[in-house]
Design an enzyme around this catalytic site. Structure first.
Site, mmCIF file in Angstrom:
data_model
loop_
_atom_site.group_PDB
_atom_site.id
_atom_site.type_symbol
_atom_site.label_atom_id
_atom_site.label_comp_id
_atom_site.label_asym_id
_atom_site.label_seq_id
_atom_site.Cartn_x
_atom_site.Cartn_y
_atom_site.Cartn_z
ATOM 1 N N ARG A 1 78.142 35.558 16.392
ATOM 2 C CA ARG A 1 76.891 34.817 16.254
ATOM 3 C C ARG A 1 77.173 33.376 15.867
ATOM 4 N NH1 ARG A 1 75.449 37.654 19.365
ATOM 5 N NH2 ARG A 1 74.332 39.601 19.137
ATOM 6 N N CYS A 2 76.222 32.518 16.185
ATOM 7 C CA CYS A 2 76.303 31.088 15.915
ATOM 8 C C CYS A 2 76.707 30.868 14.451
ATOM 9 C CB CYS A 2 74.933 30.462 16.193
ATOM 10 S SG CYS A 2 74.882 28.690 16.023
ATOM 11 N N PRO A 3 77.675 29.990 14.212
ATOM 12 C CA PRO A 3 78.329 29.043 15.119
ATOM 13 C C PRO A 3 79.676 29.534 15.664
ATOM 14 C CG PRO A 3 78.876 28.436 12.891
ATOM 15 C CD PRO A 3 77.992 29.684 12.808
ATOM 16 N N ASP B 1 75.379 35.910 22.401
ATOM 17 C CA ASP B 1 74.486 35.231 21.464
ATOM 18 C C ASP B 1 73.580 34.285 22.254
ATOM 19 O OD1 ASP B 1 73.202 33.851 19.462
ATOM 20 O OD2 ASP B 1 75.026 33.165 18.461
ATOM 21 N N SER C 1 71.968 31.765 21.428
ATOM 22 C CA SER C 1 72.131 30.346 21.088
ATOM 23 C C SER C 1 73.209 29.665 21.933
ATOM 24 C CB SER C 1 72.427 30.167 19.598
ATOM 25 O OG SER C 1 73.716 30.652 19.285
#
Length: 81
Positions: A18-20, A45, A47
């Site tokens: 997941r981000c980042p 993800d 993002s």
């Protein structure tokens, strides 16, 4: 251009991250590559659909193609412009 994963000289599996983390891993991997080499990134993800194109613009790499219609998302990034 249609999405052709065979263009890649390296592959980065970022599924489940997941981000980042995905973009941080892309940055770390690209640092080890030569200009002109192509990285295939696989991620799930959402993002990344925003972050990876932004990363390429900011760091002067070329986003050759992106497949974001289904999971995993896939991106082909050419190091350098």
């Amino acid at each position: 251009m249609s999405f052709n994963p065979e263009l890649a000289t390296k592959t980065l599996e970022a599924e489940g991250l997941r981000c980042p983390e995905p973009v941080m891993m892309v940055r770390k991997t690209i640092r080890t590559m030569q200009d002109g080499e192509v990285l295939l990134v696989k991620a799930d993800d959402p993002s990344t659909t925003r972050d990876i194109p932004s990363f390429c613009r900011f760091m002067d790499h070329q986003l050759i193609a992106a497949q974001t219609d289904e999971l995993p998302y896939q991106y082909l990034i050419k190091k350098g412009l």
